[in-house]
Design a protein around this motif. Structure first.
Motif, PDB file in Angstrom:
ATOM      1  N   LEU A   1      -8.337  -9.811   4.458  1.00 45.53           N
ATOM      2  CA  LEU A   1      -7.374 -10.323   3.487  1.00 45.53           C
ATOM      3  C   LEU A   1      -7.296  -9.408   2.270  1.00 45.53           C
ATOM      4  CD1 LEU A   1      -5.448 -12.479   2.374  1.00 45.53           C
ATOM      5  CD2 LEU A   1      -7.468 -13.706   1.516  1.00 45.53           C
ATOM      6  N   GLU A   2      -8.441  -9.043   1.731  1.00 40.21           N
ATOM      7  CA  GLU A   2      -8.446  -8.201   0.533  1.00 40.21           C
ATOM      8  C   GLU A   2      -7.833  -6.837   0.823  1.00 40.21           C
ATOM      9  OE1 GLU A   2     -11.433  -6.745  -3.066  1.00 40.21           O
ATOM     10  OE2 GLU A   2     -12.065  -8.277  -1.630  1.00 40.21           O
ATOM     11  N   GLY A   3      -8.121  -6.289   2.001  1.00 36.13           N
ATOM     12  CA  GLY A   3      -7.540  -5.006   2.368  1.00 36.13           C
ATOM     13  C   GLY A   3      -6.033  -5.083   2.490  1.00 36.13           C
ATOM     14  N   ASP A   4      -5.527  -6.159   3.089  1.00 38.06           N
ATOM     15  CA  ASP A   4      -4.081  -6.328   3.233  1.00 38.06           C
ATOM     16  C   ASP A   4      -3.399  -6.464   1.875  1.00 38.06           C
ATOM     17  OD1 ASP A   4      -4.393  -6.231   5.944  1.00 38.06           O
ATOM     18  OD2 ASP A   4      -4.031  -8.368   6.294  1.00 38.06           O
ATOM     19  N   LEU A   5      -3.991  -7.280   1.005  1.00 30.39           N
ATOM     20  CA  LEU A   5      -3.382  -7.498  -0.314  1.00 30.39           C
ATOM     21  C   LEU A   5      -3.436  -6.228  -1.156  1.00 30.39           C
ATOM     22  CD1 LEU A   5      -4.764 -11.063  -1.188  1.00 30.39           C
ATOM     23  CD2 LEU A   5      -2.490 -10.444  -0.311  1.00 30.39           C
ATOM     24  N   CYS A   6      -4.522  -5.487  -1.043  1.00 36.70           N
ATOM     25  CA  CYS A   6      -4.635  -4.226  -1.772  1.00 36.70           C
ATOM     26  C   CYS A   6      -3.580  -3.237  -1.285  1.00 36.70           C
ATOM     27  CB  CYS A   6      -6.034  -3.644  -1.596  1.00 36.70           C
ATOM     28  SG  CYS A   6      -6.322  -2.127  -2.544  1.00 36.70           S
ATOM     29  N   ALA A   7      -3.413  -3.146   0.037  1.00 38.56           N
ATOM     30  CA  ALA A   7      -2.409  -2.237   0.592  1.00 38.56           C
ATOM     31  C   ALA A   7      -1.010  -2.658   0.181  1.00 38.56           C
ATOM     32  CB  ALA A   7      -2.532  -2.204   2.113  1.00 38.56           C
TER      33      ALA A   7
ATOM     34  N   GLU B   1       1.535  -0.442  -2.076  1.00 35.87           N
ATOM     35  CA  GLU B   1       2.885  -0.073  -1.665  1.00 35.87           C
ATOM     36  C   GLU B   1       3.873  -0.252  -2.815  1.00 35.87           C
ATOM     37  OE1 GLU B   1       4.573  -1.501   1.955  1.00 35.87           O
ATOM     38  OE2 GLU B   1       2.710  -1.314   3.074  1.00 35.87           O
ATOM     39  N   VAL B   2       3.700  -1.316  -3.583  1.00 37.28           N
ATOM     40  CA  VAL B   2       4.565  -1.532  -4.745  1.00 37.28           C
ATOM     41  C   VAL B   2       4.354  -0.415  -5.758  1.00 37.28           C
ATOM     42  CG1 VAL B   2       5.179  -3.098  -6.627  1.00 37.28           C
ATOM     43  CG2 VAL B   2       4.536  -4.036  -4.395  1.00 37.28           C
ATOM     44  N   VAL B   3       3.089  -0.093  -6.016  1.00 40.31           N
ATOM     45  CA  VAL B   3       2.773   0.992  -6.946  1.00 40.31           C
ATOM     46  C   VAL B   3       3.434   2.291  -6.498  1.00 40.31           C
ATOM     47  CG1 VAL B   3       0.923   2.472  -7.818  1.00 40.31           C
ATOM     48  CG2 VAL B   3       0.595  -0.003  -7.751  1.00 40.31           C
ATOM     49  N   GLN B   4       3.282   2.627  -5.243  1.00 37.25           N
ATOM     50  CA  GLN B   4       3.814   3.889  -4.725  1.00 37.25           C
ATOM     51  C   GLN B   4       5.338   3.920  -4.727  1.00 37.25           C
ATOM     52  OE1 GLN B   4       1.865   4.077  -0.905  1.00 37.25           O
ATOM     53  NE2 GLN B   4       0.060   5.120  -1.717  1.00 37.25           N
TER      54      GLN B   4
ATOM     55  N   GLY C   1       2.940 -18.197   0.362  1.00 42.45           N
ATOM     56  CA  GLY C   1       3.898 -17.507  -0.492  1.00 42.45           C
ATOM     57  C   GLY C   1       3.346 -17.248  -1.880  1.00 42.45           C
ATOM     58  N   ALA C   2       2.678 -18.249  -2.459  1.00 46.27           N
ATOM     59  CA  ALA C   2       2.097 -18.089  -3.794  1.00 46.27           C
ATOM     60  C   ALA C   2       0.983 -17.055  -3.786  1.00 46.27           C
ATOM     61  CB  ALA C   2       1.572 -19.431  -4.301  1.00 46.27           C
ATOM     62  N   LEU C   3       0.216 -17.039  -2.720  1.00 50.05           N
ATOM     63  CA  LEU C   3      -0.914 -16.114  -2.659  1.00 50.05           C
ATOM     64  C   LEU C   3      -0.446 -14.658  -2.607  1.00 50.05           C
ATOM     65  CD1 LEU C   3      -4.108 -16.630  -0.510  1.00 50.05           C
ATOM     66  CD2 LEU C   3      -3.105 -14.383  -0.819  1.00 50.05           C
ATOM     67  N   VAL C   4       0.492 -14.347  -1.735  1.00 54.90           N
ATOM     68  CA  VAL C   4       0.910 -12.941  -1.625  1.00 54.90           C
ATOM     69  C   VAL C   4       1.671 -12.499  -2.874  1.00 54.90           C
ATOM     70  CG1 VAL C   4       0.903 -12.915   0.879  1.00 54.90           C
ATOM     71  CG2 VAL C   4       2.995 -13.567  -0.321  1.00 54.90           C
ATOM     72  N   ARG C   5       2.389 -13.414  -3.493  1.00 58.39           N
ATOM     73  CA  ARG C   5       3.077 -13.064  -4.748  1.00 58.39           C
ATOM     74  C   ARG C   5       2.076 -12.733  -5.846  1.00 58.39           C
ATOM     75  NH1 ARG C   5       6.866 -16.094  -2.168  1.00 58.39           N
ATOM     76  NH2 ARG C   5       9.071 -15.806  -2.751  1.00 58.39           N
ATOM     77  N   ALA C   6       0.963 -13.458  -5.861  1.00 59.11           N
ATOM     78  CA  ALA C   6      -0.052 -13.240  -6.893  1.00 59.11           C
ATOM     79  C   ALA C   6      -0.643 -11.838  -6.825  1.00 59.11           C
ATOM     80  CB  ALA C   6      -1.164 -14.283  -6.762  1.00 59.11           C
ATOM     81  N   ALA C   7      -0.729 -11.289  -5.625  1.00 58.14           N
ATOM     82  CA  ALA C   7      -1.302  -9.948  -5.481  1.00 58.14           C
ATOM     83  C   ALA C   7      -0.392  -8.883  -6.065  1.00 58.14           C
ATOM     84  CB  ALA C   7      -1.578  -9.658  -4.006  1.00 58.14           C
ATOM     85  N   ALA C   8       0.917  -9.089  -5.974  1.00 60.75           N
ATOM     86  CA  ALA C   8       1.870  -8.095  -6.479  1.00 60.75           C
ATOM     87  C   ALA C   8       2.261  -8.341  -7.932  1.00 60.75           C
ATOM     88  CB  ALA C   8       3.124  -8.092  -5.609  1.00 60.75           C
TER      89      ALA C   8
ATOM     90  N   LEU D   1      -5.211  -0.621 -10.350  1.00 59.23           N
ATOM     91  CA  LEU D   1      -4.550  -1.906 -10.579  1.00 59.23           C
ATOM     92  C   LEU D   1      -4.344  -2.649  -9.262  1.00 59.23           C
ATOM     93  CD1 LEU D   1      -3.121  -3.944 -12.401  1.00 59.23           C
ATOM     94  CD2 LEU D   1      -1.020  -2.595 -12.124  1.00 59.23           C
ATOM     95  N   ALA D   2      -3.966  -1.927  -8.220  1.00 55.05           N
ATOM     96  CA  ALA D   2      -3.771  -2.555  -6.911  1.00 55.05           C
ATOM     97  C   ALA D   2      -5.071  -3.169  -6.413  1.00 55.05           C
ATOM     98  CB  ALA D   2      -3.241  -1.533  -5.916  1.00 55.05           C
ATOM     99  N   VAL D   3      -6.166  -2.455  -6.566  1.00 54.47           N
ATOM    100  CA  VAL D   3      -7.478  -2.944  -6.133  1.00 54.47           C
ATOM    101  C   VAL D   3      -7.867  -4.184  -6.934  1.00 54.47           C
ATOM    102  CG1 VAL D   3      -9.935  -2.410  -6.021  1.00 54.47           C
ATOM    103  CG2 VAL D   3      -8.259  -0.686  -5.337  1.00 54.47           C
ATOM    104  N   GLN D   4      -7.680  -4.128  -8.249  1.00 57.22           N
ATOM    105  CA  GLN D   4      -8.020  -5.266  -9.106  1.00 57.22           C
ATOM    106  C   GLN D   4      -7.170  -6.488  -8.774  1.00 57.22           C
ATOM    107  OE1 GLN D   4      -7.368  -3.546 -12.991  1.00 57.22           O
ATOM    108  NE2 GLN D   4      -9.487  -2.848 -13.190  1.00 57.22           N
ATOM    109  N   SER D   5      -5.893  -6.278  -8.547  1.00 59.63           N
ATOM    110  CA  SER D   5      -4.985  -7.385  -8.239  1.00 59.63           C
ATOM    111  C   SER D   5      -5.392  -8.076  -6.944  1.00 59.63           C
ATOM    112  CB  SER D   5      -3.545  -6.868  -8.120  1.00 59.63           C
ATOM    113  OG  SER D   5      -3.108  -6.303  -9.333  1.00 59.63           O
ATOM    114  N   ALA D   6      -5.720  -7.278  -5.933  1.00 55.37           N
ATOM    115  CA  ALA D   6      -6.135  -7.846  -4.647  1.00 55.37           C
ATOM    116  C   ALA D   6      -7.435  -8.625  -4.792  1.00 55.37           C
ATOM    117  CB  ALA D   6      -6.289  -6.735  -3.615  1.00 55.37           C
ATOM    118  N   ALA D   7      -8.406  -8.047  -5.482  1.00 55.91           N
ATOM    119  CA  ALA D   7      -9.706  -8.706  -5.639  1.00 55.91           C
ATOM    120  C   ALA D   7      -9.568 -10.019  -6.406  1.00 55.91           C
ATOM    121  CB  ALA D   7     -10.679  -7.774  -6.363  1.00 55.91           C
ATOM    122  N   ALA D   8      -8.766 -10.005  -7.464  1.00 60.03           N
ATOM    123  CA  ALA D   8      -8.570 -11.218  -8.260  1.00 60.03           C
ATOM    124  C   ALA D   8      -7.867 -12.302  -7.445  1.00 60.03           C
ATOM    125  CB  ALA D   8      -7.754 -10.888  -9.511  1.00 60.03           C
TER     126      ALA D   8
END
Length: 214
Positions: A86-92, A96-99, A162-169, A187-194
């Motif tokens: 889960l954390e790896g998916d959310l981080c990726a 993707e948004v960052v990139q 839906g709420a969970l994946v939105r929170a990561a981005a 930031l991507a790593v922190q967002s996923a972990a949080a």
């Protein structure tokens, strides 16, 4: 309802598809160069090679052109990350948004579309629909996590995917468009972990959220 009166309601191929793609590209370029207030049908006609009479007939006005550009953008074959956790998916996903916004061309058109939504309710509606569809594809990230046992999967403890994946981005978009701070991999790593920590604490469990006591 025919294709000309409702662009985007059908998915034709061939010449019609090429025309839509050319118009979309011209719209995105125009938004990047001039913003929504400076975008004109004449500009789109000149840069797409489609006569402005055809543009007016099929898309109506600038609002219709912008809305259809977003509609067409949502027809791609993009799939959310599948890293095995889960954390790896959310981080990726956050990465993707960052990139995408770090890319000069893609970032400029994406930013211009978001800015257009503040000027046009129709553009805002198209933007909401685009991201709703995008995040809808991402809900499988949460489904896979539940199957792996990373998240609750019982009806009594269902997770709002839906709420969970939105929170990561969300932190990425906040820095990009509110505080205008730089965004990066950290930031991507922190967002996923949080987001994962919040999910494990039950923050996204349906029915578990309560209004804090005053």
């Amino acid at each position: 309802m025919n294709e000309e009166s409702a662009p985007g309601t059908r998915r034709p191929g061939g010449r019609t598809a090429r025309t839509r793609a050319a118009v979309r590209d011209a719209v995105l370029t125009g938004l990047s160069e001039h913003g929504y207030p400076g975008l004109t049908v004449e500009y789109v006609a000149e840069h797409s090679g489609v006569h402005k009479t055809t543009l007016y007939r099929r898309w109506g006005d600038i609002e219709g052109l912008v809305a259809d550009a977003l509609d067409l953008a949502g027809e791609d074959s993009w799939l959310p990350p599948d890293t095995g956790t889960l954390e790896g998916d959310l981080c990726a996903l956050a990465q993707e948004v960052v990139q995408s916004f770090a890319d000069r061309e893609v970032g400029a058109s994406g930013s211009a579309i978001i800015a257009a939504a503040f000027h046009s309710e129709r553009a805002a509606g198209a933007l909401r629909a685009y991201y709703a569809e995008r995040f809808g594809r991402c809900e499988i990230i949460v489904e896979r996590a539940a199957e792996r046992g990373e998240l609750p999967s019982t009806p009594e403890a269902a997770v709002d995917a839906g709420a969970l994946v939105r929170a990561a981005a969300a932190p990425v978009f906040f820095r990009l468009f509110i505080t205008r701070e730089p965004v990066d991999t950290t930031l991507a790593v922190q967002s996923a972990a949080a987001t994962v920590a919040a999910a494990r604490a039950g923050a996204f469990t349906v029915g578990a959220r309560k209004t804090p006591a005053p």
